[in-house]
Motif scaffolding. Structure first.
Motif, PDB file in Angstrom:
ATOM      1  N   GLU A  14       0.055  -0.279  -8.149  1.00  0.00           N
ATOM      2  CA  GLU A  14       0.289   0.435  -8.630  1.00  0.00           C
ATOM      3  C   GLU A  14      -1.546   0.432  -8.872  1.00  0.00           C
ATOM      4  N   ASP A  15      -1.952   0.149  -8.275  1.00  0.00           N
ATOM      5  CA  ASP A  15      -3.423   0.007  -9.418  1.00  0.00           C
ATOM      6  C   ASP A  15      -4.089   0.900  -8.115  1.00  0.00           C
ATOM      7  N   GLU A  16      -4.719   1.936  -8.070  1.00  0.00           N
ATOM      8  CA  GLU A  16      -5.078   2.613  -8.229  1.00  0.00           C
ATOM      9  C   GLU A  16      -6.617   2.846  -6.949  1.00  0.00           C
ATOM     10  N   ILE A  17      -7.043   2.695  -5.498  1.00  0.00           N
ATOM     11  CA  ILE A  17      -7.646   2.496  -4.683  1.00  0.00           C
ATOM     12  C   ILE A  17      -8.710   3.808  -4.668  1.00  0.00           C
ATOM     13  N   PRO A  18      -9.722   3.750  -5.131  1.00  0.00           N
ATOM     14  CA  PRO A  18     -10.406   5.611  -5.643  1.00  0.00           C
ATOM     15  C   PRO A  18     -11.516   5.291  -4.089  1.00  0.00           C
ATOM     16  N   LEU A  19     -10.709   6.544  -3.728  1.00  0.00           N
ATOM     17  CA  LEU A  19     -11.326   6.942  -2.115  1.00  0.00           C
ATOM     18  C   LEU A  19     -12.552   8.579  -1.799  1.00  0.00           C
ATOM     19  N   ARG A  20     -12.866   8.578  -1.435  1.00  0.00           N
ATOM     20  CA  ARG A  20     -13.962   9.452  -1.291  1.00  0.00           C
ATOM     21  C   ARG A  20     -12.974  10.528   0.099  1.00  0.00           C
ATOM     22  N   PRO A  21     -12.959  11.822  -0.271  1.00  0.00           N
ATOM     23  CA  PRO A  21     -12.489  13.129   0.792  1.00  0.00           C
ATOM     24  C   PRO A  21     -12.022  12.670   1.458  1.00  0.00           C
ATOM     25  N   LYS A  22     -12.973  12.249   3.001  1.00  0.00           N
ATOM     26  CA  LYS A  22     -13.349  12.141   3.893  1.00  0.00           C
ATOM     27  C   LYS A  22     -12.215  11.107   4.559  1.00  0.00           C
ATOM     28  N   GLU A  23     -12.498   9.570   3.768  1.00  0.00           N
ATOM     29  CA  GLU A  23     -11.835   7.959   3.366  1.00  0.00           C
ATOM     30  C   GLU A  23     -10.274   8.245   3.047  1.00  0.00           C
ATOM     31  N   ASP A  59      -0.297   8.413  -0.977  1.00  0.00           N
ATOM     32  CA  ASP A  59       0.881   9.732  -1.030  1.00  0.00           C
ATOM     33  C   ASP A  59      -0.421  10.642  -0.720  1.00  0.00           C
ATOM     34  N   ILE A  60       0.014  11.175   0.200  1.00  0.00           N
ATOM     35  CA  ILE A  60      -0.471  12.545   0.444  1.00  0.00           C
ATOM     36  C   ILE A  60      -0.981  13.939  -0.482  1.00  0.00           C
ATOM     37  N   THR A  61       0.909  14.216  -1.130  1.00  0.00           N
ATOM     38  CA  THR A  61       0.615  14.694  -1.516  1.00  0.00           C
ATOM     39  C   THR A  61      -0.346  14.786  -2.840  1.00  0.00           C
ATOM     40  N   ALA A  62      -0.762  13.986  -3.601  1.00  0.00           N
ATOM     41  CA  ALA A  62      -0.904  13.912  -4.286  1.00  0.00           C
ATOM     42  C   ALA A  62      -2.683  13.723  -4.529  1.00  0.00           C
ATOM     43  N   ARG A  63      -2.720  13.478  -3.193  1.00  0.00           N
ATOM     44  CA  ARG A  63      -3.832  12.476  -2.708  1.00  0.00           C
ATOM     45  C   ARG A  63      -4.566  11.341  -3.355  1.00  0.00           C
ATOM     46  N   ARG A  64      -3.326  10.635  -3.311  1.00  0.00           N
ATOM     47  CA  ARG A  64      -3.690   8.840  -4.537  1.00  0.00           C
ATOM     48  C   ARG A  64      -3.123   8.017  -2.748  1.00  0.00           C
ATOM     49  N   CYS A  65      -3.794   6.458  -3.100  1.00  0.00           N
ATOM     50  CA  CYS A  65      -3.897   5.764  -2.809  1.00  0.00           C
ATOM     51  C   CYS A  65      -3.989   4.750  -3.662  1.00  0.00           C
ATOM     52  N   THR A  66      -2.658   3.651  -3.402  1.00  0.00           N
ATOM     53  CA  THR A  66      -2.660   2.853  -4.435  1.00  0.00           C
ATOM     54  C   THR A  66      -1.765   1.240  -4.076  1.00  0.00           C
ATOM     55  N   VAL A  67      -2.525   0.050  -4.522  1.00  0.00           N
ATOM     56  CA  VAL A  67      -1.667  -1.181  -3.808  1.00  0.00           C
ATOM     57  C   VAL A  67      -1.509  -1.708  -5.689  1.00  0.00           C
ATOM     58  N   ARG A 107     -12.724  -0.708   1.218  1.00  0.00           N
ATOM     59  CA  ARG A 107     -12.327   0.016  -0.654  1.00  0.00           C
ATOM     60  C   ARG A 107     -10.699  -1.056  -0.402  1.00  0.00           C
ATOM     61  N   LEU A 108     -10.580  -0.953   1.122  1.00  0.00           N
ATOM     62  CA  LEU A 108      -8.801  -1.179   1.098  1.00  0.00           C
ATOM     63  C   LEU A 108      -9.002  -2.507   1.154  1.00  0.00           C
ATOM     64  N   THR A 109     -10.439  -3.655   1.199  1.00  0.00           N
ATOM     65  CA  THR A 109     -10.316  -5.046   1.012  1.00  0.00           C
ATOM     66  C   THR A 109     -10.674  -5.942  -0.143  1.00  0.00           C
ATOM     67  N   ASP A 110     -11.431  -4.551  -0.805  1.00  0.00           N
ATOM     68  CA  ASP A 110     -12.749  -5.164  -1.166  1.00  0.00           C
ATOM     69  C   ASP A 110     -11.509  -4.973  -3.585  1.00  0.00           C
ATOM     70  N   THR A 111     -10.416  -4.591  -3.064  1.00  0.00           N
ATOM     71  CA  THR A 111      -9.975  -4.739  -4.573  1.00  0.00           C
ATOM     72  C   THR A 111      -9.243  -6.411  -4.703  1.00  0.00           C
ATOM     73  N   ALA A 112      -8.879  -5.896  -6.596  1.00  0.00           N
ATOM     74  CA  ALA A 112      -9.474  -7.350  -7.274  1.00  0.00           C
ATOM     75  C   ALA A 112      -9.437  -8.581  -6.281  1.00  0.00           C
ATOM     76  N   SER A 113      -7.725  -8.532  -6.440  1.00  0.00           N
ATOM     77  CA  SER A 113      -6.711  -8.935  -5.769  1.00  0.00           C
ATOM     78  C   SER A 113      -6.003  -8.792  -4.303  1.00  0.00           C
ATOM     79  N   LEU A 145       0.768  -0.973   0.143  1.00  0.00           N
ATOM     80  CA  LEU A 145      -0.026   0.003   0.394  1.00  0.00           C
ATOM     81  C   LEU A 145       0.944   1.527  -0.079  1.00  0.00           C
ATOM     82  N   VAL A 146       0.680   2.081  -1.153  1.00  0.00           N
ATOM     83  CA  VAL A 146       1.264   3.622  -0.961  1.00  0.00           C
ATOM     84  C   VAL A 146       0.257   4.345  -1.167  1.00  0.00           C
TER      85      VAL A 146
END
Length: 244
Positions: A162-171, A152-160, A217-223, A149-150
């Motif tokens: 390198e696949d991005e996990i779409p998170l709502r702003p508060k999430e 990126d607070i500056t870019a507001r991105r969460c990836t596993v 969202r963190l656990t519902d990734t495809a794999s 899990l990465v």
């Protein structure tokens, strides 16, 4: 064919633009006049379809959304506009008091909710808290790497992987606080202060719903990769992000 007038530049006007979706004339007029007199720029729509059309014409900072609309369910409006505008601040105004209705609203993408009847003073305080937090710009930070899990607070991105996990702003903001304190217990009070506002008052149910959405969202990734952190609930205290 006449060219439509461009939408007002919110930054130039310096007034947050608010789309009010409310079918009750008394409440709608009260909100419209109250917001305008407190340096907001409100637009009032009485139907869900009208709100969707209005959002396609102009950009907005805040959506004040009644759930009991005459033409469609307010939850559908919330889902549609959250998908279109991830950074839109959505506050639900509802007469529904059951927990399941409030949870459904937050799960549909709302950032906050107020149960009718509510005072304009409380609404304005909530808006100030949310908008103040969004206006604070963090200095650039190195991405936080926790196994696969990465964050990126500056870019507001969460990836596993390198696949991005779409998170709502508060999430995302909730995950960022936990990631900064990985392995440490973080109290509910600290999370409310960091993600919502240090002067927050009222129910903290929004924290529980947002946390549930983040976990899903963190656990519902495809794999799901084997090396991802998990969130532990600390009853009576708060939460802890366990290192992988």
């Amino acid at each position: 064919m006449r060219t439509p007038a461009p939408a007002p530049d919110r930054r130039r006007l310096g007034r947050p633009r608010v789309l009010v979706v409310e079918d009750d004339d008394t409440i709608g007029r009260h909100l419209e006049s109250g917001l305008r007199s407190n340096d907001y720029a409100p637009t009032w729509s009485r139907t869900g379809a009208g709100a969707l059309a209005e959002s396609a014409r102009s950009s907005y900072d805040v959506l004040l959304l009644d759930l009991g609309l005459p033409d469609m369910d307010g939850l559908d409006v919330a889902r549609t506009l959250r998908a279109r505008f991830p950074e839109l601040l959505i506050v639900i105004l509802t007469a529904r008091t059951d927990d399941i209705d409030v949870i459904a609203g937050l799960d549909a993408g709302a950032d906050d909710y107020l149960v009718k009847p509510f005072s304009l003073t409380v609404l304005l305080a909530r808006l100030r808290a949310h908008l103040r937090r969004r206006a604070i710009a963090d200095p650039p930070q190195e991405p936080i790497r926790l196994g696969d899990l990465v964050v990126d607070i500056t870019a507001r991105r969460c990836t596993v992987h390198e696949d991005e996990i779409p998170l709502r702003p508060k999430e995302f903001e909730l995950l960022a606080v936990l990631a900064r304190n990985v392995g440490a217990a973080v109290s509910r009070e600290t999370l409310m202060a960091e993600v919502w506002d240090e002067n927050w008052f009222g129910s903290t149910k929004t924290l529980d719903v947002t946390m549930a959405g983040l976990r899903r969202r963190l656990t519902d990734t495809a794999s799901r990769p084997p090396r991802t952190p998990r969130i532990t609930t600390l009853r009576g205290h708060g939460y802890r992000l366990e290192p992988p």
